[in-house]
Write a protein that holds these residues in place. Structure first.
Motif, mmCIF file in Angstrom:
data_model
loop_
_atom_site.group_PDB
_atom_site.id
_atom_site.type_symbol
_atom_site.label_atom_id
_atom_site.label_comp_id
_atom_site.label_asym_id
_atom_site.label_seq_id
_atom_site.Cartn_x
_atom_site.Cartn_y
_atom_site.Cartn_z
ATOM 1 N N VAL A 45 55.964 34.075 54.072
ATOM 2 C CA VAL A 45 56.657 33.198 53.069
ATOM 3 C C VAL A 45 55.616 32.593 52.031
ATOM 4 O O VAL A 45 56.015 32.674 50.870
ATOM 5 N N ILE A 46 54.727 32.027 52.645
ATOM 6 C CA ILE A 46 53.714 31.277 51.664
ATOM 7 C C ILE A 46 52.778 32.363 50.735
ATOM 8 O O ILE A 46 53.108 32.083 49.553
ATOM 9 N N TRP A 47 52.719 33.649 51.268
ATOM 10 C CA TRP A 47 51.976 34.478 50.497
ATOM 11 C C TRP A 47 53.114 34.986 49.461
ATOM 12 O O TRP A 47 52.363 35.048 48.183
ATOM 13 N N SER A 48 54.427 35.095 50.008
ATOM 14 C CA SER A 48 55.307 35.776 48.672
ATOM 15 C C SER A 48 55.606 34.528 47.643
ATOM 16 O O SER A 48 55.733 34.887 46.450
ATOM 17 N N ILE B 162 55.537 34.883 60.256
ATOM 18 C CA ILE B 162 56.782 34.657 59.192
ATOM 19 C C ILE B 162 56.259 33.665 58.284
ATOM 20 O O ILE B 162 56.495 33.864 57.048
ATOM 21 N N ALA B 163 55.755 32.598 58.758
ATOM 22 C CA ALA B 163 55.437 31.506 57.744
ATOM 23 C C ALA B 163 54.558 31.787 56.727
ATOM 24 O O ALA B 163 54.378 31.511 55.539
ATOM 25 N N LEU B 164 53.472 32.489 57.180
ATOM 26 C CA LEU B 164 52.330 33.001 56.446
ATOM 27 C C LEU B 164 52.976 34.190 55.481
ATOM 28 O O LEU B 164 52.548 34.157 54.296
ATOM 29 N N PHE C 222 53.940 34.114 72.257
ATOM 30 C CA PHE C 222 54.605 35.299 71.337
ATOM 31 C C PHE C 222 55.351 34.659 70.171
ATOM 32 O O PHE C 222 55.368 34.971 69.245
ATOM 33 N N ILE C 223 56.305 33.467 70.644
ATOM 34 C CA ILE C 223 57.129 32.996 69.851
ATOM 35 C C ILE C 223 56.438 32.107 68.738
ATOM 36 O O ILE C 223 56.531 32.279 67.550
ATOM 37 N N VAL C 224 55.442 31.519 68.878
ATOM 38 C CA VAL C 224 54.492 30.654 68.139
ATOM 39 C C VAL C 224 53.917 31.477 67.145
ATOM 40 O O VAL C 224 53.766 31.545 65.669
ATOM 41 N N GLY C 225 53.400 32.861 67.887
ATOM 42 C CA GLY C 225 52.609 33.830 66.969
ATOM 43 C C GLY C 225 53.499 34.452 65.841
ATOM 44 O O GLY C 225 53.386 34.405 64.762
ATOM 45 N N ALA C 226 54.931 34.797 66.111
ATOM 46 C CA ALA C 226 55.878 35.432 65.325
ATOM 47 C C ALA C 226 56.309 34.220 64.421
ATOM 48 O O ALA C 226 56.437 34.600 63.051
#
Length: 169
Positions: free
Chosen positions: A161-164, A157-159, A149-153
Motif C-alpha cells: 500500500v505504501i509503495w503504491s 500488505i502495508a508495504l 506468519f500473520i505479522v509477515g502478511a
C-alpha cells in the motif's frame, strides 16, 4: 480500454495460478493401513508398530508412541521412516487393556499429519513400562506458532500500500 484489458488479464492470470497451485497443497499423506490394525484384539504383544501412508514421508521429526492402559509409554526407541511407512519398536507389553498408538509425521509436501488408533491386549504380559506418557506423547504443542506468519502478511500488505501511494505521487 487497455487498462481494463490489463486488469482482466491480470485477474485471470492470478486465478489460473491460484487454481493450478492448490492441487499440491491438498495432497497430504493419509494413513492407509496399520499393524496392528485399528481396534484389533490381540492375545500376544507385537514387537513393532507400523503405519503405512499413501505417499512417501519425510524422515525428519517423525514421532510415534504406544501408550498403555496404565498411562505409561510402551514404545521403545526412535521411530523409523522408510518410504511411506513409519514404525517403532515396542517393549514387552504389560497390563491387559487398550493401547493407543499416537503418530505425527511429515508428508512429502511438508504438511504435518497426526493421528492415533487403538488395539486391545486380552492377556497381560510381564513387561516393564517406560516413563509416563503425559510428557512424551506427540502433540500439537510443539507446532510452529501462526502469529509470525500473520505479522509477515500484514507487513507485506502495508508495504504494498505504501509503495503504491508513493508511486502515484
Amino acid at each position: 480500454m487497455t487498462a481494463l484489458r490489463r486488469l482482466v488479464a491480470t485477474a485471470l492470470l492470478i486465478t489460473a495460478m491460484a487454481m493450478g497451485g492448490t492441487a499440491v497443497a491438498w495432497a497430504h499423506a493419509v494413513r492407509v493401513s496399520a499393524d496392528p490394525a485399528p481396534d484389533a484384539t490381540l492375545a500376544t504383544a507385537p514387537t513393532r508398530i507400523t503405519a503405512t501412508f499413501n505417499e512417501r514421508l519425510q524422515g525428519d521429526f517423525a514421532a510415534m508412541t504406544v501408550v498403555g492402559p496404565d498411562g505409561n509409554l510402551w514404545s521403545d526407541g526412535t521411530p523409523q521412516v522408510q518410504g511411506a511407512t513409519v514404525s517403532v519398536g515396542v517393549r514387552p507389553l504389560g497390563p491387559a487393556g487398550s493401547y493407543t498408538v499416537n503418530y505425527r509425521v511429515t508428508s512429502a509436501d511438508g504438511h504435518v499429519v497426526s493421528g492415533s488408533w487403538a488395539f486391545t491386549m486380552t492377556v497381560a504380559g510381564s513387561g516393564s513400562p517406560g516413563p509416563s506418557a503425559t510428557a512424551s506423547t506427540p502433540s500439537a504443542d510443539r507446532a510452529l506458532p501462526v502469529w509470525p506468519f500473520i505479522v509477515g502478511a500484514v507487513a507485506v500488505i502495508a508495504l504494498g500500500v505504501i509503495w503504491s501511494r508513493l508511486r502515484r505521487t
